[in-house]
Design an enzyme around this catalytic site. Structure first.
Site, PDB file in Angstrom:
ATOM      1  N   ASP A 544      -2.644  -4.300  -0.935  1.00 59.68           N
ATOM      2  CA  ASP A 544      -3.353  -4.737   0.272  1.00 59.68           C
ATOM      3  C   ASP A 544      -3.403  -6.269   0.265  1.00 59.68           C
ATOM      4  O   ASP A 544      -3.034  -6.902  -0.726  1.00 59.68           O
ATOM      5  CB  ASP A 544      -4.763  -4.116   0.185  1.00 59.68           C
ATOM      6  CG  ASP A 544      -5.600  -4.306   1.418  1.00 59.68           C
ATOM      7  OD1 ASP A 544      -5.056  -4.671   2.480  1.00 59.68           O
ATOM      8  OD2 ASP A 544      -6.822  -4.080   1.319  1.00 59.68           O
ATOM      9  N   GLU A 547      -0.591 -10.590   2.830  1.00 57.94           N
ATOM     10  CA  GLU A 547       0.045 -11.430   3.876  1.00 57.94           C
ATOM     11  C   GLU A 547       0.419 -12.817   3.363  1.00 57.94           C
ATOM     12  O   GLU A 547       1.424 -13.342   3.863  1.00 57.94           O
ATOM     13  CB  GLU A 547      -0.903 -11.539   5.077  1.00 57.94           C
ATOM     14  CG  GLU A 547      -1.139 -10.227   5.790  1.00 57.94           C
ATOM     15  CD  GLU A 547      -2.063  -9.263   5.023  1.00 57.94           C
ATOM     16  OE1 GLU A 547      -2.900  -9.776   4.260  1.00 57.94           O
ATOM     17  OE2 GLU A 547      -1.936  -8.047   5.181  1.00 57.94           O
ATOM     18  N   ASP A 621      -6.671  -2.660   9.692  1.00 55.82           N
ATOM     19  CA  ASP A 621      -8.080  -2.373   9.997  1.00 55.82           C
ATOM     20  C   ASP A 621      -8.315  -2.097  11.478  1.00 55.82           C
ATOM     21  O   ASP A 621      -8.808  -2.952  12.219  1.00 55.82           O
ATOM     22  CB  ASP A 621      -8.946  -3.546   9.525  1.00 55.82           C
ATOM     23  CG  ASP A 621      -8.822  -3.740   8.025  1.00 55.82           C
ATOM     24  OD1 ASP A 621      -8.283  -2.847   7.341  1.00 55.82           O
ATOM     25  OD2 ASP A 621      -9.256  -4.799   7.531  1.00 55.82           O
TER      26      ASP A 621
HETATM   27  C1  NOJ Z   1      -8.621  -4.518   3.730  1.00 58.16           C
HETATM   28  C2  NOJ Z   1      -7.868  -3.255   4.040  1.00 58.16           C
HETATM   29  O1  NOJ Z   1      -7.218  -3.378   5.266  1.00 58.16           O
HETATM   30  C3  NOJ Z   1      -8.830  -2.091   4.017  1.00 58.16           C
HETATM   31  O2  NOJ Z   1      -8.129  -0.917   4.292  1.00 58.16           O
HETATM   32  C4  NOJ Z   1      -9.507  -2.020   2.656  1.00 58.16           C
HETATM   33  O3  NOJ Z   1     -10.430  -0.964   2.668  1.00 58.16           O
HETATM   34  C5  NOJ Z   1     -10.221  -3.331   2.366  1.00 58.16           C
HETATM   35  N1  NOJ Z   1      -9.267  -4.403   2.423  1.00 58.16           N
HETATM   36  C6  NOJ Z   1     -10.911  -3.333   1.013  1.00 58.16           C
HETATM   37  O4  NOJ Z   1      -9.995  -3.258  -0.009  1.00 58.16           O
END
Ligand code: NOJ
Length: 962
Positions: A544, A547, A621
């Site tokens: 995650d 970017e 998200d």
């Molecule tokens: C951002 C991610 O997009 C999300 O899915 C994740 O739960 C959080 N980071 C925490 O790790």
């Protein structure tokens, strides 16, 4: 046990960052526009738009031409020097290469001589590389570059115009005009793609900064007041949101107009919200965007719908489509990129789509695809950037995630509840909070007191754990990972060449630089279970924030003047950065069991062209709103046609709490995402499918079970994607390239080549949907066999417990009909074949099976059967198409116990009405099997079911219906 949600950290700064984040989450539900640049706030985008406007307004003399005497054409390659006229009669030399490839593509590369030879000076004593970045191909491409030596100079070439015929049968032509420089690409004599037809080509050459006395240190220069002069205000420095980019190389953008004459629809360039058919971006009509589509991988908080704003990943591939013709381009550049789209009526009945591509730095490197079918483009793009990784079969099942399952006991409890409710699932996910203070490769031993017992419980049903590992490494004492990272000097550096420090989940952090091969090798060592305690070979990875997300960085990412391995500036490589991290993780997982490598499974948020080779992605998200459910379909379709089929969206929506209806509808849609995972933010209420209660839990259970029933069809679609990167979800235009009415449609789709057409319900309270049937072929309701055989829209019932799914006549869909707890437990389950006859009475389909986890399939351990139902011979045959090898025999032996249990023939002919038996043949064996015929009733089709024909899936067979 009481569980703390926040890490044990005392630093004041940490708390400030954390509270800001929490406040962000709790406050408004809307993207913070101020955090991200508009084109007008991005110096090079603004300059290039202004340049384009000036060129369009006054047709000034073209600045670019091929220098006389420089053009050569040998062995499929046209080379020349383009000269750019600058002030006072001076010129800048730009080496041009046009290569014609065996795949039928043309590649156009333009560089800048002075930067290439390093004949420039960098400001501020920068250590950055002087060349334009030219290593995108090394990351993105895996092949497809063989030169078409048969490409030939056409006789019509004349002074100032070079004409080259290339591709199959020399049906493609490049018309290269020297003065002004432009290229037209034709197929069968018709122009399909035009470069620099509008004169927007712009290569911002290197120049010496002329210091002006009145500019304060750190301030921006005033735009020159000379009429017609270039806007220099952002050439040497640019500030945004309190961050200043020192731009040691000065202005270096590249831009080009690319037009698609007669093409009204363009698709691709994910990742954005908004319709699959891309919108105009210069605000002409009410529906148009005012900003270009942006590609600059970013952690966009609470992203908005219907927007050209950038998101987490970028694939600079665009496909233009008109009736029976697809063409496209791949703009292989890793820097921040903006794409303007406008449509204009010129000649002919259709609009032309004009695009304007603008990148901040790097060489120009563009591939031209001349189709003519959408699948030709898929195939050619796959030759270049690779195929979808053949995934671990478990990852095709259902994934249960939330931020966070807080302890090993909680994981075990959730696991048990799935079983109690008879809901299959394959993977439970551990987000951030499983770590000790957000130090990756550690466990919070207060919460996860016995991870091995947790793994052991999951092992019973062959379920897996996916844990989060992000690229930011906590900058703290007593953490061997960060100590080693620094000691080995494997970090991304700031502009001065020192280890960069920024803020992310752990507070102060450093970032591993995966452009560095040594960093990649070291990263591998961290995944060995002897280093990473309590990880097992069944622990897979979620990458995650790659970017990369930097909470205190410009636009929530890294400063552009940061430095990577090889002294490339971050600006040059930004959009590739996320992929390099996944690449390192991929190799780590691949090599953790060297004696018997297993296929890695990695989920990534950031991606680039080529990332499909490494795992799955999800759309980040999203929000628990109907609009986000609806938007997930065009987003996933866009990814599918642009080369990243293994994609999904957070089922249920990440932020906020969906009501039970929304969650149920989302689960039904998600069951048709290639990557099917429910996820939720830490502040949301629990929503595992068993929480909602009746009728929702039951309906969600059915949706998930349907996913498992169709597992063989899904896995076969993944196999296809692993062979030629075929989309797993296919939009209307892709399947019906001649049906203009479907070109803009993005709310229904087909699953692989199964002929299954799905129209998920994405509106609150809906009890019906309007489905579009693109042709007069017969389509059957998947569940009830109701027939639809007229082209056009049809309103069909879709109460909450119904997913509108239709099987197009002419297909054979493999299924496994026994509900199980996980995919692995279905391994040897018998197969049901759903034979859906077309109007002519025929059908075809295929089934791919292997062990679902290793690479043995490469040595022949696979079943790949082609099924054909022929009306003429009234028979259903299974023919072996598998790749054979040393393991073929033993695998066939093992799979010989997997039998065909049922054959359901939908649209069965009425002459079978009195038929009670069929004969099945396999090898020397002939068996008589029972058949039951169900006559048509009302608009429901007749169908027949053959039970236990006694054939195994591992060898060829035939069933006679005569
Ligand atoms: C951002 C991610 O997009 C999300 O899915 C994740 O739960 C959080 N980071 C925490 O790790």
């Amino acid at each position: 046990m009481a569980v703390s949600l926040v890490p044990k950290i005392s630093s004041f700064l940490y708390w400030v960052a954390f509270l800001t984040l929490v406040l962000n989450v709790l406050s408004s539900v809307a993207v913070k526009h101020d955090n991200f640049k508009t084109c007008a706030q991005s110096g090079f985008c603004k300059r290039n738009r202004a340049f384009a406007d000036a060129v369009s307004a006054s047709s000034p003399p073209y600045l670019y031409q091929i220098s006389q005497g420089t053009a050569t054409f040998t062995n499929g390659q046209f080379r020349a020097t383009v000269s750019k006229a600058i002030a006072d009669g001076a010129t800048v030399q730009l080496p041009l290469n046009i290569t014609f490839l065996q795949s039928g593509l043309a590649r156009v590369e333009l560089d800048e001589e002075r930067r290439r030879t390093g004949d420039i000076e960098l400001r501020h004593g920068s250590k950055a590389r002087k060349e334009r970045y030219n290593e995108s191909p090394a990351w993105a491409l895996v092949g497809g570059l063989d030169v078409d030596a048969s490409a030939k100079l056409a006789e019509e070439s004349r002074n100032g115009v070079t004409i080259i015929d290339f591709g199959e049968g020399h049906r493609s032509t490049a018309v290269i005009r020297h003065t002004p420089f432009s290229i037209d690409f034709q197929r069968n004599g018709d122009t399909q793609v035009k470069f620099n037809n509008r004169g927007f080509l712009n290569v911002e050459h290197w120049r010496q900064k002329i210091e002006k006395e009145d500019v304060p240190e750190g301030g921006a220069e005033k735009p020159s007041e000379k009429p017609g002069a270039e806007d220099e205000s952002t050439w040497w420095e640019e500030s945004f949101g309190g961050n200043t980019d020192t731009k040691p190389k000065g202005p270096e953008s590249i831009a080009l107009d690319i037009s698609f004459p007669g093409y009204e629809n363009v698709f691709g360039i994910p990742e954005h919200t908004g319709p699959l058919s891309l919108r105009q971006t210069r605000g002409v009509n009410q529906d148009d965007f005012t900003d270009p589509y942006r590609l600059y991988n970013s952690d966009v908080f609470e992203y908005e719908l219907n927007s050209p704003m950038t998101l987490y990943g970028a694939i600079p591939f665009m496909q233009a489509h008109r009736k029976d013709s697809s063409v496209g381009i791949l703009w292989l550049n890793a820097a921040e990129t903006w794409i303007d789209i406008t449509k204009k009526k010129r000649s002919g009945p259709k609009l032309d789509t004009d695009t304007h591509w603008i990148s901040e730095s790097g060489v120009m490197d563009v591939f031209v695809f001349l189709g003519p079918n959408p699948h030709d483009l898929t195939k050619a793009l796959a030759d270049l950037t690779g195929n979808t990784q053949l995934p671990q079969q478990f990852s095709v099942g259902y994934h249960q995630c939330r931020w966070n399952y807080m302890s090993d006991e909680e994981v075990k409890e959730v696991d048990a509840k799935f079983d109690k409710h008879g809901i299959p699932y394959d993977v439970i996910w551990l987000d951030l909070e499983y770590t000790d203070d957000r130090k990756y490769f550690t466990w919070d031993m207060d919460k996860f007191q016995n991870p091995m017992a947790m793994h052991a419980q999951l092992d019973v049903t062959h379920r897996k754990v996916v844990t989060l590992i992000d690229p930011h490494i906590k900058n703290t004492a007593n953490y061997p990972v960060v100590d080693e990272l620094k000691k080995r000097d494997l970090t991304i550096k700031n502009k001065d060449g020192n280890t960069y420090e920024g803020w992310c989940w752990p507070g102060s952090s450093h970032w591993i630089d995966c452009f560095n091969p040594i960093a990649r090798a070291w990263w591998e060592t961290l995944f060995k279970p002897d280093f990473w305690k309590y990880s097992t070979y069944n622990t897979f990875i979620w990458n995650d924030m790659n970017e990369p997300s930097v909470f205190n960085g410009p636009e929530t990412t890294m400063p552009k003047d940061n430095l990577h391995h090889g002294n490339w500036e971050h600006r040059d490589v930004h959009n590739i950065n996320g992929m390099t991290f996944v690449n390192a993780t991929y190799h780590a997982l691949l090599n953790r069991q060297p004696r018997k490598p297993h296929r890695p499974f990695i989920l990534t948020r950031s991606f680039y062209a080529g990332s499909q080779r490494l795992g799955a992605m999800w759309t980040g998200d999203n929000l628990a709103e109907w609009g986000h459910l609806e938007a997930s379909l065009p987003m996933i379709l866009s990814l599918n046609i642009a080369g990243f089929p293994n994609s999904g969206a957070d089922v249920g929506g990440f932020f906020g709490t969906p009501d039970s209806e929304l969650l149920t509808r989302w689960m039904q849609a998600g069951a048709f995402y290639p990557f099917f995972r429910a996820h939720a933010h830490i502040d949301t209420r629990r929503r595992e499918p068993y929480v909602a209660g009746p009728p929702y839990t039951g309906i969600m259970t059915q949706a998930i079970r349907l996913r498992y029933q169709l597992l063989p069809a899904w896995y076969t679609a993944f196999h296809e994607a692993s062979m030629d990167n075929s989309p797993i979800l296919r939009p209307q235009y892709y399947v019906h390239p001649g049906d203009e009415a479907g070109f803009g449609m993005d709310d229904q789709f087909y699953v692989g080549s199964t002929g299954l057409l799905v129209k998920p319900v994405t509106r609150a309270g809906a009890t019906s949907v309007d489905v579009y049937f693109a042709d007069d072929e017969v389509y059957y309701d998947y569940f009830e066999y109701t027939m639809y055989s007229k082209k056009g829209f049809k309103t069909v019932d879709a109460p909450l417990n119904k997913i509108p799914i239709f099987a197009r006549g002419g297909h054979i869909i493999p299924r496994k009909d026994r509900p199980r707890r996980s995919t692995h437990l279905m391994q040897y389950d018998p197969i049901t074949l759903m034979v859906v006859l077309d109007k002519a009475g025929n059908a075809e389909g295929s089934l791919y099976l292997d062990d679902g986890e290793t690479f043995d399939y490469e040595s022949g351990a696979q079943v790949f059967a082609r099924f054909i139902f022929s009306k003429d011979s009234s028979s259903l045959t299974s023919q072996d198409m598998a790749t054979t090898g040393s393991m073929t025999k033993s695998y066939r032996q093992e799979m010989s116990k997997v039998r065909v249990e049922k054959v359901i023939v939908v649209g069965a002919p009425s002459r079978w009405a009195n038929k009670k038996h069929v004969t099945a043949e396999q090898g020397s064996k002939t068996i008589e099997a029972d058949m039951q015929f169900h006559p048509a009733s009302g608009n429901k089709a007749a169908w027949a079911i053959v039970r236990d024909p006694g054939v195994s899936i591992a060898k060829d067979w035939k069933i006679n219906f005569l």
